[in-house]
Design an enzyme around this catalytic site. Structure first.
Site, PDB file in Angstrom:
ATOM      1  N   ASN A  37     -11.822  -2.193  11.100  1.00 17.89           N
ATOM      2  CA  ASN A  37     -10.630  -1.485  11.570  1.00 17.89           C
ATOM      3  C   ASN A  37      -9.574  -2.524  11.898  1.00 17.89           C
ATOM      4  OD1 ASN A  37      -8.633  -0.091  12.930  1.00 17.89           O
ATOM      5  ND2 ASN A  37     -10.041   1.180  14.110  1.00 17.89           N
TER       6      ASN A  37
ATOM      7  N   ASP B  89       0.825  -1.210   0.000  1.00 17.92           N
ATOM      8  CA  ASP B  89       0.000   0.000   0.000  1.00 17.92           C
ATOM      9  C   ASP B  89       0.860   1.262   0.000  1.00 17.92           C
ATOM     10  OD1 ASP B  89      -2.177  -1.638   0.054  1.00 17.92           O
ATOM     11  OD2 ASP B  89      -2.649  -1.312   2.162  1.00 17.92           O
TER      12      ASP B  89
END
Length: 375
Positions: A150, A107
């Site tokens: 999360n 990422d």
């Protein structure tokens, strides 16, 4: 509706990131702390920052990593330091671990190395990015299943990391390698100089499909229960008693093979490219769902709807357990696809319907992080 939350941190005191109670702005602090430690900055330059974005929260679109990269880049600039994009990506990947998530560097790498108009093949050791020209005649559509995950506040993600780490040790041991110095499945492949197909065969030969107990792992690796807890498990995976090593390793090597096949199809540029790439995406989702077990019922439902609505391929994206699917759709079907998904998944549910405008959209490769200065 505008929601604004303020926080302040001293420039001269140690930055504290509480892993037990993660907050969204801790990701920002991860980037700041990473640059501070890289350059040994005692007192950071003061910064007043406004953070804004349109990405749905906890949707698997790498917004947390993007925030780490943004803060790292900003802190470097504000303190008059300089690093290459590759070095920045590597620092930001390491510094995101401050929040407790044992992620890789993909990422962060694409956050810095992305270029407009092209996909990228990201490879590591050393980190490098190669252009991949996507075929004409298709677009990628993002659709959010509206289930938030999360990853820093749960153990799902780190359990998979631990299972892959243990599988690495088991495969290394079985082939006479020193397991103590290997942590990643890719390292076993490198040491053995084996192809991905050979590694998939090795997984079937060495690892059984039934979950492994702690006792069995300790016996095979010749370690104590205490060593298992301190050397292989992370802080938030100490409770795990059984580990699916075969399935996780099978997924990792299989996914890597699909990535290379995806690039080969793009490079060949045949008339069948879109169809072949769609099939690879479908295989990827099946592996995420069945072997890595990082999907969820809503994501599976959404992927099924996307395929029925005209996508040639659809799969979850991001960490999983919620968040988004990415679908490859023939360009001429894009509008009808959006309407069909809207009608089947979003409109019937009031909560999803309220989120639809920011949850369903066509996307294309864009540029990476940068600094814009007013003249």
């Amino acid at each position: 509706m505008l929601i604004c939350r303020d926080f302040k941190v001293s420039c001269s005191e140690d930055i504290i990131i509480d892993r037990e109670n993660p907050k969204w702005y801790y990701y920002f602090l991860c980037g700041v702390k990473g640059i501070q430690e890289k350059f040994g900055i005692g007192r950071l330059a003061g910064m007043s920052c406004v953070v804004d974005g349109t990405i749905p929260p906890s949707s698997g679109l790498s917004s947390s990593s993007a925030l780490v990269c943004c803060s790292g880049l900003l802190t470097m600039e504000a303190n008059h330091k300089s690093l290459s994009k590759v070095a920045l990506a590597e620092i930001c990947a390491k510094s995101e671990c401050y929040i407790g998530t044992e992620g890789g560097g993909m990422d962060q790498s694409i956050s810095f190395l992305a270029e407009k108009g092209t996909a990228k093949l990201i490879e590591f050791q050393p980190l490098r990015a190669t252009d991949v020209k996507l075929p004409e005649g298709a677009v990628f559509v993002i659709s959010n299943c509206c289930v938030e995950m999360n990853k820093a506040a749960s153990s799902h993600y780190n359990i998979r990391v631990v299972e892959c780490r243990i599988a690495t040790k088991m495969l290394a041991q079985a082939r006479g390698l020193d397991p103590s110095r290997l942590l990643k499945l890719s390292q076993v492949q490198t040491e053995l100089k084996a192809s991905l197909e050979e590694m998939l065969t090795l997984v079937d030969e060495v690892l059984h499909p039934e979950p492994y107990s702690r006792e069995e792992i300790c016996k095979v690796l010749g370690i104590t229960s205490e060593q298992l807890c301190t050397e292989l498990l992370s802080a938030n995976t100490q409770h795990v008693m059984h580990f699916k090593l075969h399935q996780r390793a099978k997924h990792v090597y299989g996914e890597a093979a699909r990535v290379m096949r995806f690039k080969s199809v793009c490079d060949a540029g045949s008339a069948e490219s879109v169809k072949l790439l769609g099939e690879l995406m479908n295989q990827s989702h099946a592996s995420c769902r069945d072997l890595y077990e990082c999907s969820c019922p809503e994501l599976d439902q959404l992927v099924d709807i996307c395929l029925k609505s005209g996508a040639v391929g659809s799969r979850l994206t991001g960490a999983g357990w919620g968040g988004c699917a990415v679908s490859m759709v023939p360009s001429e079907k894009a509008e009808s696809f959006l309407q069909a998904v809207r009608d089947a998944y979003y409109t019937p549910d009031p909560r999803r319907a309220a989120m639809e405008k920011q949850s369903l959209f066509v996307t294309k490769p864009g540029g990476g992080a940068g600094v814009l200065l007013e003249e």
